[in-house]
Design a protein around this motif. Structure first.
Motif, PDB file in Angstrom:
ATOM      1  N   TRP A  50       0.819  -1.207   0.000  1.00 27.87           N
ATOM      2  CA  TRP A  50       0.000   0.000   0.000  1.00 27.87           C
ATOM      3  C   TRP A  50       0.851   1.255   0.000  1.00 27.87           C
ATOM      4  O   TRP A  50       0.412   2.319  -0.458  1.00 27.87           O
ATOM      5  CB  TRP A  50      -0.954  -0.003   1.187  1.00 27.87           C
ATOM      6  CG  TRP A  50      -1.888   1.165   1.211  1.00 27.87           C
ATOM      7  CD1 TRP A  50      -1.967   2.139   2.162  1.00 27.87           C
ATOM      8  CD2 TRP A  50      -2.869   1.510   0.226  1.00 27.87           C
ATOM      9  NE1 TRP A  50      -2.935   3.058   1.822  1.00 27.87           N
ATOM     10  CE2 TRP A  50      -3.512   2.698   0.638  1.00 27.87           C
ATOM     11  CE3 TRP A  50      -3.272   0.915  -0.982  1.00 27.87           C
ATOM     12  CZ2 TRP A  50      -4.526   3.305  -0.101  1.00 27.87           C
ATOM     13  CZ3 TRP A  50      -4.278   1.530  -1.713  1.00 27.87           C
ATOM     14  CH2 TRP A  50      -4.894   2.706  -1.269  1.00 27.87           C
TER      15      TRP A  50
ATOM     16  N   PRO B 209      -4.018   6.146  -5.577  1.00 32.37           N
ATOM     17  CA  PRO B 209      -4.858   4.953  -5.508  1.00 32.37           C
ATOM     18  C   PRO B 209      -5.284   4.426  -6.874  1.00 32.37           C
ATOM     19  O   PRO B 209      -5.476   3.219  -7.049  1.00 32.37           O
ATOM     20  CB  PRO B 209      -6.069   5.417  -4.696  1.00 32.37           C
ATOM     21  CG  PRO B 209      -5.577   6.590  -3.914  1.00 32.37           C
ATOM     22  CD  PRO B 209      -4.567   7.260  -4.792  1.00 32.37           C
TER      23      PRO B 209
ATOM     24  N   TYR C 296       0.893   2.739  -3.367  1.00 34.84           N
ATOM     25  CA  TYR C 296      -0.347   3.178  -3.986  1.00 34.84           C
ATOM     26  C   TYR C 296      -1.125   4.202  -3.153  1.00 34.84           C
ATOM     27  O   TYR C 296      -2.117   4.756  -3.631  1.00 34.84           O
ATOM     28  CB  TYR C 296      -1.251   1.972  -4.269  1.00 34.84           C
ATOM     29  CG  TYR C 296      -0.586   0.942  -5.145  1.00 34.84           C
ATOM     30  CD1 TYR C 296      -0.544   1.094  -6.525  1.00 34.84           C
ATOM     31  CD2 TYR C 296       0.031  -0.175  -4.592  1.00 34.84           C
ATOM     32  CE1 TYR C 296       0.079   0.165  -7.338  1.00 34.84           C
ATOM     33  CE2 TYR C 296       0.664  -1.114  -5.389  1.00 34.84           C
ATOM     34  CZ  TYR C 296       0.688  -0.943  -6.756  1.00 34.84           C
ATOM     35  OH  TYR C 296       1.322  -1.863  -7.562  1.00 34.84           O
ATOM     36  N   ALA C 297      -0.687   4.444  -1.926  1.00 34.68           N
ATOM     37  CA  ALA C 297      -1.432   5.368  -1.057  1.00 34.68           C
ATOM     38  C   ALA C 297      -1.547   6.757  -1.666  1.00 34.68           C
ATOM     39  O   ALA C 297      -2.595   7.411  -1.582  1.00 34.68           O
ATOM     40  CB  ALA C 297      -0.754   5.444   0.312  1.00 34.68           C
TER      41      ALA C 297
END
Length: 283
Positions: free
Chosen positions: A76, A83, A79-80
């Motif tokens: 994550w 998104p 991709y945080a």
């Protein structure tokens, strides 16, 4: 430099609007190989090969969704900030366990709808699954999305291209070539399944063997990877491996009991047959 330099660009090149990657090409070849072997085994076991092909398509769709979901959850940090990039499957980043879980669930749904015997079909699919998994690890080498732990061995991989998915702090550092480790393990497991596929007589045992041996091997191999720790020092793949092994214990007992029941039924039938006098009825 201590190790083998991996400086290849994950992207093959630009061809108009198309930007093919080594990851996509190698994954496609791995899927094709697994598909071929799965259909071949289905034919050998007397299954409907057209339904088998349809089930593989369902499994692929469910597998891609599950694989991407597991990867995004595990990484994550990548991709945080963006998104939407979680949808960019073509960039690489598919978690094998997510693919297996998603693919098996989708295949189970299709098998139920199409009237395919699930355990027999699962046995037919097992060799193709592990072949596809093994060859699929070749795609991780130029992409760098199965990052090994730091290593001081002459066969270490040293990634130098910043376009790879290796964390920036590990660029230029010698790392365990994890994709090669798992490729060799997967091929060894394929050899085991191939030797057992004519030995097991109870449907489901081959698939359970595949899932159990892979889970145990993956748990150990993951010590040579660098991924997010979930809990108790365990990485995602190790936590899932333990969960899979826990689930497989009752499944194995169930299939072994089915084998014992079938064997006793066949034995009982022979005993009754042999007890009848040769000259006529016993009454």
């Amino acid at each position: 430099m201590n190790g083998i330099e991996i400086g290849v660009n994950p992207m093959i090149g630009h061809f108009g609007p198309f930007m093919p990657t080594w990851y996509g090409l190698l994954v496609a070849l791995a899927v094709a190989a697994g598909w071929w072997l799965g259909v071949r085994e289905a034919r050998r076991r007397g299954l409907d090969t057209e339904k088998m092909r349809s089930m593989i398509l369902w499994g692929l769709l469910g597998g891609v969704i599950g694989a991407r979901l597991f990867h995004v959850v595990d990484r994550w940090d990548l991709y945080a900030g963006e998104p939407a990039r979680a949808l960019y499957v073509w960039e690489g980043g598919l978690a094998v366990y997510g693919g297996l879980i998603g693919g098996v669930l989708a295949g189970l749904v299709y098998a139920r709808l199409a009237g395919l015997p699930f355990w027999k079909t699962a046995d037919a699919a097992a060799p193709g699954l592990i072949l596809g998994q093994g060859l699929g690890r070749l795609a991780c080498i130029p992409n760098g999305d199965a990052t090994g732990a730091p290593a001081d061995v002459p066969w270490a991989f040293v990634y130098t291209n910043p376009a790879s998915m290796v964390p920036p702090e590990l660029l230029g550092e010698p790392l365990h070539p994890y994709p090669v480790y798992e490729l060799l393990f997967d091929l060894a497991l394929l050899g085991l399944l191939w030797s057992l596929r004519g030995v097991y007589k109870t449907d489901g045992l081959l698939f359970v063997t595949y899932a159990g041996v892979y889970a145990a091997g993956r748990f150990l191999l993951t010590f040579f990877r660098t991924e997010q720790v979930w809990f108790f020092g365990l990485q995602e793949a190790q936590a899932v491996s333990l969960a899979v092994l826990v689930i497989l214990v009752p499944l194995l007992a169930w299939r072994l009991r089915a084998r014992g029941t079938a064997a006793s039924g066949r034995g009982g039938g022979r005993d009754l047959k042999n007890a009848a006098p040769k000259g006529g009825s016993a009454g």
